[in-house]
Structures are given as structure tokens and as C-alpha cells.
Design a protein around this motif. Structure first.
Motif, short mmCIF file in Angstrom:
data_model
loop_
_atom_site.label_atom_id
_atom_site.label_comp_id
_atom_site.label_asym_id
_atom_site.label_seq_id
_atom_site.Cartn_x
_atom_site.Cartn_y
_atom_site.Cartn_z
N TYR A 149 0.84 -1.20 0.00
CA TYR A 149 0.00 0.00 0.00
C TYR A 149 0.88 1.26 0.00
O TYR A 149 0.59 2.23 -0.71
N PHE A 150 1.93 1.25 0.79
CA PHE A 150 2.85 2.39 0.86
C PHE A 150 3.44 2.70 -0.52
O PHE A 150 3.51 3.86 -0.93
N ILE A 151 3.86 1.68 -1.24
CA ILE A 151 4.44 1.86 -2.58
C ILE A 151 3.42 2.52 -3.52
O ILE A 151 3.77 3.42 -4.29
N HIS A 152 2.16 2.10 -3.44
CA HIS A 152 1.12 2.73 -4.27
C HIS A 152 0.93 4.20 -3.88
O HIS A 152 0.71 5.05 -4.74
N LEU A 153 0.99 4.50 -2.59
CA LEU A 153 0.76 5.86 -2.13
C LEU A 153 1.91 6.80 -2.49
O LEU A 153 1.69 8.00 -2.66
N VAL A 154 3.12 6.28 -2.60
CA VAL A 154 4.26 7.12 -2.97
C VAL A 154 4.02 7.77 -4.33
O VAL A 154 4.40 8.92 -4.55
N LYS A 155 3.36 7.05 -5.22
CA LYS A 155 3.12 7.54 -6.58
C LYS A 155 1.93 8.51 -6.67
O LYS A 155 1.74 9.15 -7.70
N ALA A 156 1.15 8.63 -5.61
CA ALA A 156 -0.04 9.49 -5.61
C ALA A 156 0.36 10.97 -5.51
O ALA A 156 1.43 11.30 -5.00
N PRO A 157 -0.51 11.86 -5.99
CA PRO A 157 -0.23 13.31 -5.86
C PRO A 157 -0.05 13.72 -4.40
O PRO A 157 -0.61 13.11 -3.50
N LYS A 158 0.73 14.79 -4.19
CA LYS A 158 1.08 15.24 -2.84
C LYS A 158 -0.13 15.60 -1.98
O LYS A 158 -0.16 15.31 -0.80
N ASN A 159 -1.12 16.24 -2.56
CA ASN A 159 -2.26 16.71 -1.75
C ASN A 159 -3.43 15.72 -1.74
O ASN A 159 -4.55 16.08 -1.44
N ALA A 160 -3.15 14.45 -2.03
CA ALA A 160 -4.20 13.43 -2.05
C ALA A 160 -4.64 13.09 -0.62
O ALA A 160 -3.91 13.29 0.34
N VAL A 161 -5.87 12.60 -0.53
CA VAL A 161 -6.38 12.07 0.73
C VAL A 161 -6.82 10.62 0.47
O VAL A 161 -7.17 10.26 -0.65
N ILE A 162 -6.79 9.84 1.54
CA ILE A 162 -7.11 8.42 1.43
C ILE A 162 -8.42 8.15 2.14
O ILE A 162 -8.64 8.60 3.26
N GLU A 163 -9.29 7.38 1.48
CA GLU A 163 -10.56 7.01 2.07
C GLU A 163 -10.74 5.50 1.92
O GLU A 163 -10.51 4.94 0.84
N GLU A 164 -11.16 4.85 3.00
CA GLU A 164 -11.44 3.42 2.96
C GLU A 164 -12.86 3.21 2.50
O GLU A 164 -13.79 3.84 3.00
N THR A 165 -13.03 2.30 1.55
CA THR A 165 -14.36 1.93 1.07
C THR A 165 -14.43 0.41 1.01
O THR A 165 -13.40 -0.25 1.12
#
Length: 186
Positions: A152-168
């Protein structure tokens, strides 16, 4: 907010492959840590505390989840804990977050157990050399437990800086402001 990407590691990799990767990580981490830590120490290892070792093995996963929970302490009102059994035998603790979290905070939450527990196990292996074999086994086991967090961390590294994460129910959604929705992802 727009969904930039949805991540579901268990659906993407499937449980048998994740277990296989975790076993490979366990073997590699144990082998290398045992060789490196024991390189200059020709010792006879102590096996007197084997029941304690088994107890720590059983408590390592709940400790890992507890560290995740305490790293979410400022969001504790939005956190729900749930127990279930995988394969009718293995207890699994699910932590559900009902609130969106900033990307950096979520990355911190993912890595906190990895850093804390592995640091403690390495220190035990170094400062208690007669029990370093137990510490190296636990280190490998914990790195296997951390596999999903690291993916999950590896996927988040590639995300834009101001992204937010939501669990669904579909997995984790990486949400970005509307201005980022037109930018193609890698």
C-alpha cells in the motif's frame, strides 16, 4: 474530490500469492539478518525460553495492529476495530477508518509498526546475542506481516502530494482535488 486510483491489494495479488511472497520475505530477512548479526559471534544459542518465543510469535500480529491503532490516535473516534477469522483458524484484526486521511499521515500509519517493531527486534538481536536467533526469526516473521502495508505504501508514494485516502468496501481510494483529475497517472 475525484478518485485518482482505487487500491485493493488482496484483490490485486490474491491471498495465496501474498502468503507466498510473505514466506519468501520471511526466509530472506531471517537468513540475511541471522548471517549479518551472527557474523562475528561464534556463540552457542540459548533455547531455554522457547515457550516465550512462541508466545511472542502469537502476540506479534496483535502488537502490529495495536501500533497501527495508536498511530491513528488523533482519529480514534473515526476508527472501528473488527475481529474475523481467515481460513476458520487465523484471527485477523481489521481496522476501519471512517474518515479521510491525508496521504502523508496515512503513509506514516502504514510504516509505524514496521519501524518500531523491527527496530526493537534488531536491538534485541544485537544486545542479547544468545537470543539473536529468536529475534531474527521474529524479524523475518514481522517483515512478512508488513508486506501488505509496504505494498500500500508503494502505491501511495506515486499518488499526488495533496491526495487524501478514504477506505471503502472496494478498497482504498486515493482522492484528489478536481484540478488534479485531468493529469494522467503514470
Amino acid at each position: 474530490m475525484h478518485c485518482w486510483k482505487t487500491i485493493n491489494i488482496k484483490r490485486e495479488y490474491r491471498t495465496p500469492r501474498l502468503v507466498f511472497y510473505a514466506i519468501i520475505i520471511f526466509i530472506l530477512v531471517f537468513s540475511f539478518s541471522f548471517i549479518i548479526i551472527g557474523a562475528n559471534r561464534p556463540l552457542i544459542y540459548d533455547a531455554h525460553h522457547f515457550p516465550l518465543f512462541i508466545l511472542v510469535c502469537l502476540l506479534l500480529y496483535p502488537l502490529h495492529k495495536l501500533i497501527h491503532y495508536y498511530s491513528l490516535f488523533s482519529y480514534r473516534k473515526s476508527v472501528k476495530l473488527k475481529w474475523r477469522f481467515e481460513f476458520k483458524l487465523i484471527p485477523i484484526v481489521q481496522i476501519r477508518i471512517k474518515k479521510m486521511l491525508p496521504k502523508k499521515r496515512y503513509m506514516f500509519i502504514l510504516l509505524t509498526p514496521f519501524i518500531i517493531v523491527n527496530t526493537l527486534l534488531i536491538l534485541v538481536a544485537i544486545f542479547l546475542p544468545y537470543y539473536s536467533h529468536y529475534a531474527c526469526l521474529l524479524l523475518g516473521y514481522h517483515c512478512g506481516i508488513c508486506l501488505v502495508d509496504i505494498l500500500y505504501f508503494i502505491h501511495l508514494v506515486k499518488a499526488p502530494k495533496n491526495a487524501v485516502i478514504e477506505e471503502t468496501p472496494k478498497g482504498y481510494e486515493i482522492l484528489v482535488p478536481p484540478s488534479f483529475s485531468n493529469i494522467p497517472n503514470n
